[in-house]
Design a protein around this motif. Structure first.
Motif, PDB file in Angstrom:
ATOM      1  N   ALA A  15       0.849  -1.195   0.000  1.00  0.00           N
ATOM      2  CA  ALA A  15       0.000   0.000   0.000  1.00  0.00           C
ATOM      3  C   ALA A  15       0.881   1.241   0.000  1.00  0.00           C
ATOM      4  CB  ALA A  15      -0.901  -0.009   1.223  1.00  0.00           C
ATOM      5  N   PRO A  16       0.450   2.305  -0.661  1.00  0.00           N
ATOM      6  CA  PRO A  16       1.262   3.526  -0.707  1.00  0.00           C
ATOM      7  C   PRO A  16       1.583   4.099   0.671  1.00  0.00           C
ATOM      8  CG  PRO A  16      -0.512   3.641  -2.311  1.00  0.00           C
ATOM      9  CD  PRO A  16      -0.747   2.409  -1.486  1.00  0.00           C
ATOM     10  N   THR A  17       0.717   3.853   1.640  1.00  0.00           N
ATOM     11  CA  THR A  17       0.939   4.394   2.981  1.00  0.00           C
ATOM     12  C   THR A  17       1.488   3.359   3.960  1.00  0.00           C
ATOM     13  OG1 THR A  17      -1.347   3.908   3.600  1.00  0.00           O
ATOM     14  CG2 THR A  17      -0.895   6.102   2.682  1.00  0.00           C
ATOM     15  N   ALA A  18       1.945   2.211   3.462  1.00  0.00           N
ATOM     16  CA  ALA A  18       2.395   1.127   4.340  1.00  0.00           C
ATOM     17  C   ALA A  18       3.536   1.557   5.249  1.00  0.00           C
ATOM     18  CB  ALA A  18       2.807  -0.083   3.508  1.00  0.00           C
ATOM     19  N   ALA A  19       4.511   2.266   4.721  1.00  0.00           N
ATOM     20  CA  ALA A  19       5.656   2.687   5.537  1.00  0.00           C
ATOM     21  C   ALA A  19       5.227   3.684   6.603  1.00  0.00           C
ATOM     22  CB  ALA A  19       6.751   3.284   4.663  1.00  0.00           C
ATOM     23  N   LYS A  20       4.338   4.584   6.255  1.00  0.00           N
ATOM     24  CA  LYS A  20       3.848   5.571   7.219  1.00  0.00           C
ATOM     25  C   LYS A  20       3.075   4.888   8.338  1.00  0.00           C
ATOM     26  CE  LYS A  20       1.043   9.734   7.561  1.00  0.00           C
ATOM     27  NZ  LYS A  20       0.210  10.697   6.837  1.00  0.00           N
ATOM     28  N   GLN A  21       2.215   3.937   7.996  1.00  0.00           N
ATOM     29  CA  GLN A  21       1.447   3.200   9.001  1.00  0.00           C
ATOM     30  C   GLN A  21       2.374   2.370   9.888  1.00  0.00           C
ATOM     31  OE1 GLN A  21      -1.220   1.055   6.455  1.00  0.00           O
ATOM     32  NE2 GLN A  21      -2.680   2.743   6.336  1.00  0.00           N
ATOM     33  N   LEU A  22       3.355   1.731   9.280  1.00  0.00           N
ATOM     34  CA  LEU A  22       4.309   0.928  10.035  1.00  0.00           C
ATOM     35  C   LEU A  22       5.106   1.803  10.992  1.00  0.00           C
ATOM     36  CD1 LEU A  22       5.660  -1.791  10.592  1.00  0.00           C
ATOM     37  CD2 LEU A  22       7.134  -1.363   8.623  1.00  0.00           C
ATOM     38  N   ALA A  24       4.160   4.568  12.370  1.00  0.00           N
ATOM     39  CA  ALA A  24       3.263   4.938  13.471  1.00  0.00           C
ATOM     40  C   ALA A  24       3.158   3.802  14.487  1.00  0.00           C
ATOM     41  CB  ALA A  24       1.888   5.299  12.928  1.00  0.00           C
ATOM     42  N   GLU A  25       3.072   2.564  14.004  1.00  0.00           N
ATOM     43  CA  GLU A  25       3.019   1.408  14.909  1.00  0.00           C
ATOM     44  C   GLU A  25       4.333   1.248  15.671  1.00  0.00           C
ATOM     45  OE1 GLU A  25       1.479  -2.249  13.210  1.00  0.00           O
ATOM     46  OE2 GLU A  25       0.349  -1.062  11.758  1.00  0.00           O
ATOM     47  N   LEU A  26       5.447   1.470  14.985  1.00  0.00           N
ATOM     48  CA  LEU A  26       6.746   1.376  15.656  1.00  0.00           C
ATOM     49  C   LEU A  26       6.877   2.439  16.738  1.00  0.00           C
ATOM     50  CD1 LEU A  26       9.081   0.694  12.607  1.00  0.00           C
ATOM     51  CD2 LEU A  26       8.538  -0.899  14.448  1.00  0.00           C
ATOM     52  N   ARG A  27       6.396   3.641  16.466  1.00  0.00           N
ATOM     53  CA  ARG A  27       6.455   4.721  17.456  1.00  0.00           C
ATOM     54  C   ARG A  27       5.616   4.399  18.686  1.00  0.00           C
ATOM     55  NH1 ARG A  27       6.423   9.388  12.958  1.00  0.00           N
ATOM     56  NH2 ARG A  27       8.680   9.631  12.827  1.00  0.00           N
ATOM     57  N   ALA A  28       4.559   3.613  18.515  1.00  0.00           N
ATOM     58  CA  ALA A  28       3.681   3.244  19.630  1.00  0.00           C
ATOM     59  C   ALA A  28       4.165   1.994  20.363  1.00  0.00           C
ATOM     60  CB  ALA A  28       2.267   3.020  19.113  1.00  0.00           C
ATOM     61  N   SER A  29       5.184   1.326  19.839  1.00  0.00           N
ATOM     62  CA  SER A  29       5.651   0.077  20.448  1.00  0.00           C
ATOM     63  C   SER A  29       6.561   0.342  21.638  1.00  0.00           C
ATOM     64  CB  SER A  29       6.404  -0.773  19.416  1.00  0.00           C
ATOM     65  OG  SER A  29       7.710  -0.278  19.215  1.00  0.00           O
ATOM     66  N   GLU A  33      12.152   3.571  21.082  1.00  0.00           N
ATOM     67  CA  GLU A  33      13.393   4.346  21.230  1.00  0.00           C
ATOM     68  C   GLU A  33      14.513   3.839  20.328  1.00  0.00           C
ATOM     69  OE1 GLU A  33      16.576   5.054  24.750  1.00  0.00           O
ATOM     70  OE2 GLU A  33      14.473   5.412  25.271  1.00  0.00           O
ATOM     71  N   SER A  34      14.624   2.532  20.183  1.00  0.00           N
ATOM     72  CA  SER A  34      15.685   1.992  19.336  1.00  0.00           C
ATOM     73  C   SER A  34      15.186   1.609  17.941  1.00  0.00           C
ATOM     74  CB  SER A  34      16.338   0.779  20.001  1.00  0.00           C
ATOM     75  OG  SER A  34      15.385  -0.247  20.212  1.00  0.00           O
ATOM     76  N   TRP A  35      13.920   1.214  17.839  1.00  0.00           N
ATOM     77  CA  TRP A  35      13.424   0.728  16.561  1.00  0.00           C
ATOM     78  C   TRP A  35      13.111   1.837  15.565  1.00  0.00           C
ATOM     79  CZ3 TRP A  35       9.706  -4.048  17.074  1.00  0.00           C
ATOM     80  CH2 TRP A  35      10.456  -5.143  17.500  1.00  0.00           C
ATOM     81  N   VAL A  36      12.609   2.965  16.008  1.00  0.00           N
ATOM     82  CA  VAL A  36      12.256   4.043  15.066  1.00  0.00           C
ATOM     83  C   VAL A  36      13.496   4.544  14.319  1.00  0.00           C
ATOM     84  CG1 VAL A  36      11.369   6.403  14.868  1.00  0.00           C
ATOM     85  CG2 VAL A  36      10.118   4.696  16.215  1.00  0.00           C
ATOM     86  N   PRO A  37      14.607   4.845  15.027  1.00  0.00           N
ATOM     87  CA  PRO A  37      15.798   5.270  14.273  1.00  0.00           C
ATOM     88  C   PRO A  37      16.333   4.172  13.341  1.00  0.00           C
ATOM     89  CG  PRO A  37      16.041   5.790  16.600  1.00  0.00           C
ATOM     90  CD  PRO A  37      14.818   4.954  16.468  1.00  0.00           C
ATOM     91  N   ALA A  38      16.242   2.928  13.773  1.00  0.00           N
ATOM     92  CA  ALA A  38      16.724   1.824  12.929  1.00  0.00           C
ATOM     93  C   ALA A  38      15.855   1.685  11.680  1.00  0.00           C
ATOM     94  CB  ALA A  38      16.740   0.522  13.725  1.00  0.00           C
TER      95      ALA A  38
END
Length: 100
Positions: A15-22, A24-29, A33-38
């Motif tokens: 989906a065109p917005t898949a990375a953006k949605q992912l 957002a989920e990573l930021r909520a996980s 702290e370590s996964w968003v920059p990675a």
């Protein structure tokens, strides 16, 4: 006759917005702290690869790998919280088949 088995499904389109949605989920996980920059590093590298190769495959690979990591988070957290020895672990890229 088809060269592919009847049960083989074609890969789903990203989906065109898949990375953006992912993201957002990573930021909520709990590992944000370590996964968003990675993720952002992986995404930036994949964008560069895609620009040079004229292929969306690198972007698909990043989304697939991070989706799998996010899906496995509850099981990994439960394992780590159980106090079991994880010193003989296997690299997630080997398990997910995303090593390049």
């Amino acid at each position: 006759m088809s060269a592919q088995p009847d049960h083989a499904a074609p890969p789903s389109a990203l989906a065109p917005t898949a990375a953006k949605q992912l993201l957002a989920e990573l930021r909520a996980s709990s590992r944000a702290e370590s996964w968003v920059p990675a993720f952002e590093r992986d995404w930036t590298a994949a964008l560069d690869d895609a620009r040079h190769s004229y292929s969306l495959a690198p972007l698909h690979a990043v989304v697939a790998a991070w989706t799998a990591r996010l899906a496995a988070l509850p099981a990994v957290t439960a394992f780590l919280d159980s106090g079991m020895d994880d010193s003989d672990g296997i690299d997630a890229q080997d398990v997910l088949g995303t090593r390049t």
